[in-house]
Design a protein around this motif. Structure first.
Motif, short mmCIF file in Angstrom:
data_model
loop_
_atom_site.label_atom_id
_atom_site.label_comp_id
_atom_site.label_asym_id
_atom_site.label_seq_id
_atom_site.Cartn_x
_atom_site.Cartn_y
_atom_site.Cartn_z
N LEU A 116 0.86 -1.19 0.00
CA LEU A 116 0.00 0.00 0.00
C LEU A 116 0.89 1.23 0.00
O LEU A 116 1.52 1.56 1.01
CB LEU A 116 -0.91 0.01 1.22
CG LEU A 116 -1.71 1.30 1.47
CD1 LEU A 116 -2.63 1.62 0.30
CD2 LEU A 116 -2.50 1.20 2.77
N LYS A 117 0.97 1.91 -1.14
CA LYS A 117 1.78 3.13 -1.24
C LYS A 117 0.85 4.33 -1.35
O LYS A 117 -0.06 4.35 -2.19
CB LYS A 117 2.69 3.08 -2.46
CG LYS A 117 3.60 4.31 -2.57
CD LYS A 117 4.58 4.19 -3.72
CE LYS A 117 5.50 5.41 -3.78
NZ LYS A 117 6.48 5.31 -4.90
N ILE A 118 1.09 5.31 -0.48
CA ILE A 118 0.31 6.54 -0.50
C ILE A 118 1.28 7.68 -0.75
O ILE A 118 2.20 7.92 0.04
CB ILE A 118 -0.44 6.74 0.84
CG1 ILE A 118 -1.34 5.53 1.11
CG2 ILE A 118 -1.23 8.03 0.81
CD1 ILE A 118 -1.90 5.49 2.50
N ASN A 119 1.10 8.35 -1.86
CA ASN A 119 2.09 9.31 -2.33
C ASN A 119 1.54 10.73 -2.31
O ASN A 119 0.51 11.02 -2.90
CB ASN A 119 2.50 8.94 -3.77
CG ASN A 119 3.72 9.70 -4.23
OD1 ASN A 119 4.63 9.97 -3.45
ND2 ASN A 119 3.75 10.05 -5.51
N GLN A 120 2.20 11.61 -1.55
CA GLN A 120 1.93 13.04 -1.55
C GLN A 120 0.51 13.40 -1.11
O GLN A 120 -0.09 14.33 -1.64
CB GLN A 120 2.23 13.62 -2.94
CG GLN A 120 3.69 13.51 -3.33
CD GLN A 120 4.00 14.17 -4.66
OE1 GLN A 120 3.19 14.13 -5.58
NE2 GLN A 120 5.16 14.77 -4.77
N GLY A 121 -0.02 12.69 -0.15
CA GLY A 121 -1.35 13.01 0.35
C GLY A 121 -1.32 13.69 1.70
O GLY A 121 -0.36 13.56 2.47
N LYS A 122 -2.39 14.40 2.02
CA LYS A 122 -2.58 15.01 3.34
C LYS A 122 -3.75 14.32 4.04
O LYS A 122 -4.72 13.94 3.39
CB LYS A 122 -2.86 16.51 3.22
CG LYS A 122 -1.72 17.31 2.63
CD LYS A 122 -2.08 18.79 2.55
CE LYS A 122 -0.95 19.61 1.95
NZ LYS A 122 -1.30 21.04 1.84
N ASN A 123 -3.65 14.20 5.36
CA ASN A 123 -4.72 13.63 6.18
C ASN A 123 -4.98 12.17 5.78
O ASN A 123 -6.00 11.84 5.18
CB ASN A 123 -6.00 14.46 6.06
CG ASN A 123 -5.76 15.93 6.36
OD1 ASN A 123 -4.91 16.28 7.18
ND2 ASN A 123 -6.49 16.80 5.68
N ILE A 124 -4.03 11.34 6.15
CA ILE A 124 -4.04 9.92 5.79
C ILE A 124 -4.28 9.09 7.04
O ILE A 124 -3.59 9.26 8.05
CB ILE A 124 -2.71 9.51 5.14
CG1 ILE A 124 -2.36 10.42 3.96
CG2 ILE A 124 -2.73 8.04 4.75
CD1 ILE A 124 -3.37 10.44 2.85
N THR A 125 -5.25 8.17 6.98
CA THR A 125 -5.51 7.27 8.10
C THR A 125 -5.47 5.83 7.61
O THR A 125 -6.19 5.45 6.69
CB THR A 125 -6.89 7.55 8.73
OG1 THR A 125 -6.92 8.89 9.23
CG2 THR A 125 -7.17 6.58 9.88
N ILE A 126 -4.62 5.02 8.26
CA ILE A 126 -4.54 3.58 8.02
C ILE A 126 -4.88 2.91 9.33
O ILE A 126 -4.16 3.06 10.32
CB ILE A 126 -3.14 3.18 7.54
CG1 ILE A 126 -2.76 3.92 6.25
CG2 ILE A 126 -3.05 1.67 7.34
CD1 ILE A 126 -1.31 3.75 5.84
N HIS A 127 -5.98 2.18 9.35
CA HIS A 127 -6.50 1.61 10.59
C HIS A 127 -6.88 0.15 10.38
O HIS A 127 -7.65 -0.17 9.46
CB HIS A 127 -7.73 2.41 11.05
CG HIS A 127 -8.48 1.78 12.19
ND1 HIS A 127 -8.06 1.90 13.50
CD2 HIS A 127 -9.59 1.01 12.21
CE1 HIS A 127 -8.90 1.23 14.28
NE2 HIS A 127 -9.83 0.69 13.53
N GLY A 128 -6.33 -0.74 11.19
CA GLY A 128 -6.74 -2.13 11.15
C GLY A 128 -6.46 -2.82 9.83
O GLY A 128 -7.28 -3.62 9.36
N VAL A 129 -5.31 -2.53 9.24
CA VAL A 129 -4.93 -3.13 7.96
C VAL A 129 -3.83 -4.16 8.20
O VAL A 129 -2.86 -3.89 8.92
CB VAL A 129 -4.46 -2.06 6.96
CG1 VAL A 129 -3.91 -2.71 5.68
CG2 VAL A 129 -5.61 -1.11 6.62
N ARG A 130 -3.98 -5.32 7.59
CA ARG A 130 -2.92 -6.34 7.65
C ARG A 130 -2.26 -6.45 6.28
O ARG A 130 -2.93 -6.61 5.27
CB ARG A 130 -3.48 -7.71 8.06
CG ARG A 130 -2.42 -8.84 8.05
CD ARG A 130 -2.96 -10.14 8.64
NE ARG A 130 -4.12 -10.63 7.90
CZ ARG A 130 -4.04 -11.39 6.80
NH1 ARG A 130 -2.86 -11.73 6.30
NH2 ARG A 130 -5.15 -11.81 6.20
N ILE A 131 -0.93 -6.38 6.29
CA ILE A 131 -0.12 -6.61 5.10
C ILE A 131 0.72 -7.85 5.36
O ILE A 131 1.39 -7.93 6.40
CB ILE A 131 0.81 -5.42 4.80
CG1 ILE A 131 0.02 -4.11 4.69
CG2 ILE A 131 1.64 -5.70 3.56
CD1 ILE A 131 -0.94 -4.03 3.55
#
Length: 412
Positions: A116-131
């Motif tokens: 999961l790549k998140i590039n150049q974002g504001k206000n990012i929430t990652i909750h309860g994710v399994r990789i």
């Protein structure tokens, strides 16, 4: 703004979950689900909530999202599983170029590259994710698990990452970061904060990685990092052999590293439980101890030295008994004997020579260490020829860093 609720068609879900289908029918249902999901991502509008019900879904192509204000929500990290084991297109599992993004309660498995790549974002929430890379630690696994880069206002919480060949949870070149209550296991780097400003890393568990928690500054990136707090974590038995790809920044991290600071400034490490990391429970090092040194050009304004490092109030046990690599093994034997062990803190010994006054850096740039059983200055600048064990240089205090405050506070 009223949120739009988009749910993947139930028929596709049931088809994707069915274990009684023929391989051909299963393949068709997986392709249908994949097509529908990608279309939902393409059609999403600000405020959309894309819900993916429980099921195990096989995808062959990477997904992407470019719309602000979208939430992707599963039924749970062990219930909604996006498997990329047969991925043939795209380097990532999911690539996000958007602001105000939330992802929660699902799993991403066996991606060809980053999960999961998140590039150049504001206000990012990652909750309860399994990789997870389900075959265990392998160099062929994707490099990064949860991978926000060049982001602002980032929350990573209650998530699990297993098997990344670089960093399980990585936040790079970002600002205002909270990483809390996660588990990182069997990665090269469990949790890594790199070239980032204002990061709080707390209440995480890092075990069975090569290195547990890393705070790094690498050269030639968009910003230099500083002001990270690492506290109330459990960092133990990070002794997995380094399986990073050759040339990766973390390829030089020795197996058995607990918490590692490299070339970063204003790092506060306190109230952690750190144990049984076989090279050392705590390592403070410079760029000169990495495999990048002498191999790449460095911008003239890059600061290769760790400065303003404050270590205190941790609970430290075991560790240091079997360091990784010939140089460190030789160093341990030379200073502590065959049956001895490194102390709680190993410092490579590099200081900025132009700043030293009577052998010490300016007060705000010192390495201050309390509540440990010892410190070894490895004297790396002189090829480990004159290591020292005196603790007087580290008897100091530094101003404590303020807590990181996310604005706006995420709602999960």
């Amino acid at each position: 703004m009223r949120k739009l609720l988009i749910t993947i068609a139930l028929g596709a879900v049931l088809a994707g979950c069915s274990s009684s289908q023929t391989p051909t029918a299963q393949s068709q249902s997986d392709a249908s689900f994949e097509s529908k999901l990608q279309q939902q991502l393409l059609d999403a509008k600000p405020g959309s909530v894309i819900e993916i019900p429980a099921g195990h879904y096989s995808l062959k192509r990477g997904l992407s999202l470019r719309t602000d204000g979208v939430t992707i929500r599963g039924a749970g990290m062990d219930k909604t599983v996006l498997s990329f084991k047969g991925q043939v297109v795209g380097p990532e599992g999911l690539l996000v170029n958007a602001n105000d993004f939330t992802i929660e309660n699902l799993a991403i498995e066996d991606t060809k590259g980053d999960a999961l790549k998140i590039n150049q974002g504001k206000n990012i929430t990652i909750h309860g994710v399994r990789i997870e890379w389900t075959a265990g630690p392998q160099t062929t696994n994707g490099a990064y698990g949860l991978y926000p880069v060049k982001t602002q206002n980032v929350l990573v919480e209650d998530s699990v990452v297993i098997g990344a060949s670089d960093a399980g949870i990585y936040v790079g070149q970002s600002q205002n970061i909270i990483v809390r209550r996660n588990r990182a296991e069997q990665n090269v780097a469990g949790i890594e904060i790199e070239n980032s400003i204002n990061a709080d890393v707390y209440e995480n568990t890092a075990t069975k990685n090569t290195g547990g928690i890393l705070v790094f500054n690498m050269p030639n990136l968009s910003q230099a990092g500083h002001a990270s707090r690492v506290f109330k974590n459990k960092v133990f038995a990070n002794n997995t052999g380094n399986f990073a790809a050759k040339g990766a920044a973390v390829a030089s991290v020795p197996a058995g590293s607990g918490v590692v600071v490299n070339s970063n400034d204003k790092v506060e490490i306190f109230d952690n439980d750190i144990a049984d990391n076989q090279t050392a429970n705590l390592i403070v090092a410079s760029y000169f101890s990495t495999n990048y040194y002498n191999t790449r050009g460095v911008a003239p304004d890059y600061n290769p030295y760790p400065k303003g490092i404050y270590i205190y109030g941790n609970r430290l046990t075991g560790g240091g008994d079997s360091p990784d690599g010939l140089k460190l093994k030789t160093l341990k034997t030379a200073v502590y004997g065959l049956s001895g062990r490194f102390p709680d803190v190993l410092w490579d010994g590099y200081s900025d020579p132009k700043d030293l006054v009577n052998g010490l850096p300016p007060p705000d740039d010192r390495i201050c260490i309390q509540d440990v059983n010892g410190v070894l200055n490895a004297d790396g600048a002189h090829d480990y020829k004159n290591p020292s064990t005196g603790t007087k240089p580290y008897q100091c205090t530094l101003p404590k860093l303020p807590p990181v405050v996310l604005n706006p506070e995420p709602k999960v």
